[in-house]
Design a protein around this motif. Structure first.
Motif, PDB file in Angstrom:
ATOM      1  N   LYS A 134       0.815  -1.219   0.145  1.00 28.37           N
ATOM      2  CA  LYS A 134      -0.047   0.036   0.052  1.00 28.37           C
ATOM      3  C   LYS A 134       0.703   1.202  -0.039  1.00 28.37           C
ATOM      4  O   LYS A 134       0.400   2.360  -0.323  1.00 28.37           O
ATOM      5  N   GLN A 135       1.950   0.974   0.314  1.00 30.62           N
ATOM      6  CA  GLN A 135       3.210   2.452   0.271  1.00 30.62           C
ATOM      7  C   GLN A 135       3.821   2.285  -0.971  1.00 30.62           C
ATOM      8  O   GLN A 135       4.855   3.035  -1.175  1.00 30.62           O
ATOM      9  N   GLY A 136       3.750   1.134  -1.772  1.00 27.07           N
ATOM     10  CA  GLY A 136       4.325   1.291  -3.007  1.00 27.07           C
ATOM     11  C   GLY A 136       5.665   0.450  -3.078  1.00 27.07           C
ATOM     12  O   GLY A 136       6.200   0.545  -4.228  1.00 27.07           O
ATOM     13  N   VAL A 137       5.843  -0.619  -2.064  1.00 26.74           N
ATOM     14  CA  VAL A 137       7.005  -1.332  -1.904  1.00 26.74           C
ATOM     15  C   VAL A 137       6.596  -2.733  -2.091  1.00 26.74           C
ATOM     16  O   VAL A 137       5.677  -3.223  -1.205  1.00 26.74           O
ATOM     17  N   ILE A 138       6.993  -3.479  -3.243  1.00 31.71           N
ATOM     18  CA  ILE A 138       6.834  -4.819  -3.433  1.00 31.71           C
ATOM     19  C   ILE A 138       7.991  -5.752  -3.098  1.00 31.71           C
ATOM     20  O   ILE A 138       9.197  -5.555  -3.465  1.00 31.71           O
ATOM     21  N   ILE A 139       7.685  -6.569  -2.158  1.00 32.91           N
ATOM     22  CA  ILE A 139       8.580  -7.663  -1.704  1.00 32.91           C
ATOM     23  C   ILE A 139       7.879  -8.937  -1.666  1.00 32.91           C
ATOM     24  O   ILE A 139       6.662  -9.128  -2.093  1.00 32.91           O
ATOM     25  N   ARG A 140       8.614  -9.915  -1.476  1.00 34.01           N
ATOM     26  CA  ARG A 140       8.014 -11.442  -1.516  1.00 34.01           C
ATOM     27  C   ARG A 140       7.560 -11.917  -0.449  1.00 34.01           C
ATOM     28  O   ARG A 140       8.295 -12.028   0.579  1.00 34.01           O
ATOM     29  N   ASP A 141       6.435 -12.271  -0.057  1.00 30.99           N
ATOM     30  CA  ASP A 141       5.602 -12.934   1.093  1.00 30.99           C
ATOM     31  C   ASP A 141       5.966 -14.608   0.962  1.00 30.99           C
ATOM     32  O   ASP A 141       5.642 -15.100  -0.409  1.00 30.99           O
ATOM     33  N   LEU A 142       6.638 -15.048   1.824  1.00 32.66           N
ATOM     34  CA  LEU A 142       7.022 -16.523   1.539  1.00 32.66           C
ATOM     35  C   LEU A 142       6.004 -17.317   2.402  1.00 32.66           C
ATOM     36  O   LEU A 142       6.148 -18.650   2.729  1.00 32.66           O
ATOM     37  N   LYS A 143       4.781 -16.731   2.646  1.00 33.30           N
ATOM     38  CA  LYS A 143       3.683 -17.645   3.287  1.00 33.30           C
ATOM     39  C   LYS A 143       3.147 -18.799   2.480  1.00 33.30           C
ATOM     40  O   LYS A 143       2.902 -19.783   3.055  1.00 33.30           O
ATOM     41  N   SER A 144       3.369 -18.540   1.103  1.00 36.38           N
ATOM     42  CA  SER A 144       2.951 -19.623   0.363  1.00 36.38           C
ATOM     43  C   SER A 144       3.978 -20.952   0.402  1.00 36.38           C
ATOM     44  O   SER A 144       3.509 -21.991   0.037  1.00 36.38           O
ATOM     45  N   TYR A 145       5.032 -20.687   0.979  1.00 32.76           N
ATOM     46  CA  TYR A 145       6.179 -21.646   1.029  1.00 32.76           C
ATOM     47  C   TYR A 145       5.790 -22.374   2.573  1.00 32.76           C
ATOM     48  O   TYR A 145       6.412 -23.261   2.614  1.00 32.76           O
TER      49      TYR A 145
END
Length: 366
Positions: free
Chosen positions: A327-338
């Protein structure tokens, strides 16, 4: 419809969120978005490569050279191997897919680490092969050897260094695993981030020339998507014994690499200044993240790649943190899917990293 029944239960690969999605869903201007989710080179693409692409564009009406002679010649020179030891793919992903197609069916098995590049398992599922996994997420040589000797899989994937965690076995440990595997089992050394590991620690460097001389059943995989800054052109390569390459090439579709991609890769190999600057920025900026994590008592995995993984405590939910940053415009990777409460952050430029750390710190103080 007449699709194979097992397709309905297959998982799709979850790619990093694109910039276009953030613009569309959150109304953030493109110039204000920081994308640190897909392990792209923050320096972009070499200016020499861009110039070459523009020049090559006039030949877009022609089919590419399907022998890929010039690129193979350049790679052969770099790695001190013969051109017949090389196969070129649409990213190293395509070669991974060919490997699974060539070795696995419904009665076969592959072996991977429990937390590693998701496409190994996805391609195995496409072919209805059984997936065996080590107990540890990070690569553990003893566990690979134990499971191999017990179950004798057809195909083994070693991700050196490992994505999405960043860990990396020493070369001696990789060789110990290879020495324990019979010659009728195929082994893929996925070294998409190998240049970063070799720069940080020479004990992690895997040399294709040594591999293919000693292990005829092993293939070294590399890519131009990470260090070389050509993720959008989709080009990777495999290096193996010539007989290995000959068999794998039977499955390769004709003209699978574009003229622009071939030219870009050739020039990218030559621009040593761009490569050195990319490596230097990566590990200088990675220390900023390491220092921040230490100051907040957040565990992280020592990384030999161009990203860092924070293993979050239960009090910090990875998905909530990623949504806040988005929401602040910063895209990182959530590893919850792993299946883990963790985040993976691509190492960016100084200002990008400062902004990202500032926002993470703000979230932690809420």
């Amino acid at each position: 419809m007449g699709f194979k029944k097992h397709l309905s239960s297959l998982k799709s690969y979850e790619a990093g969120k694109p910039i276009e999605l953030v613009i569309r869903d959150y109304g953030i201007r493109q110039k204000d978005i920081i994308k640190l989710a897909s392990n792209e080179n923050p320096l972009g693409t070499s200016k020499k490569v861009i110039k070459a692409i523009k020049k090559e564009a006039k030949n877009s009406y022609r089919y590419p050279d399907d022998s890929m002679f010039e690129l193979k010649k350049s790679l052969a020179k770099k790695y001190k191997v013969d051109s017949k030891n090389i196969i070129i793919g649409q990213g190293s992903d395509q070669i991974i897919e060919l490997l699974v197609q060539a070795t696995c069916g419904s009665e076969d098995k592959i072996l991977t680490s429990s937390l590693t590049f998701a496409m190994y398992e996805i391609y195995a599922s496409h072919n209805q092969a059984k997936v065996l996994k080590t107990k540890d997420g990070v690569h553990n040589a003893d566990q690979f050897i134990e499971i191999y000797q017990k179950s004798k899989p057809n195909l083994v994937f070693l991700c050196i260094p490992n994505n999405p965690l960043g860990d990396c076995l020493d070369r001696s440990e990789v060789y110990r695993i290879l020495d324990s595997i019979s010659s009728d089992t195929i082994v893929a050394l996925d070294c998409a981030y190998g240049e970063f590991a070799a720069y940080k620690d020479k004990n992690k460097e895997i040399k294709p020339k040594e591999i293919i001389k000693k292990y005829k059943n092993c293939i070294y995989l590399g890519t131009f998507s990470k260090l070389y800054g050509l993720g959008g052109l989709r080009i990777g390569y495999g290096i193996a014994d010539s007989n290995f390459i000959e068999m794998l090439s039977k499955l390769r579709a004709p003209f699978n690499i574009t003229n622009l991609s071939l030219k870009a890769a050739i020039i990218a190999l030559e621009d040593s200044t761009f490569l050195k600057n990319s490596l230097k920025n990566n590990f200088k900026e990675m220390k900023v993240y390491e220092d921040f994590a230490k100051s907040k008592n957040i565990d992280f995995i020592e990384s030999y790649t161009n990203f860092i993984t924070f293993m979050l405590p239960k009090s910090i939910d990875s998905s909530s943190l990623c949504e806040y940053l988005l929401k602040q415009g910063v895209i990182i990777r959530d590893l919850k899917s792993y299946g883990i409460n963790a985040i993976r952050i691509t190492i960016g430029l100084r200002e990008q990293n400062k902004t990202t750390i500032k926002l993470i710190d703000k979230y932690l103080k809420r």
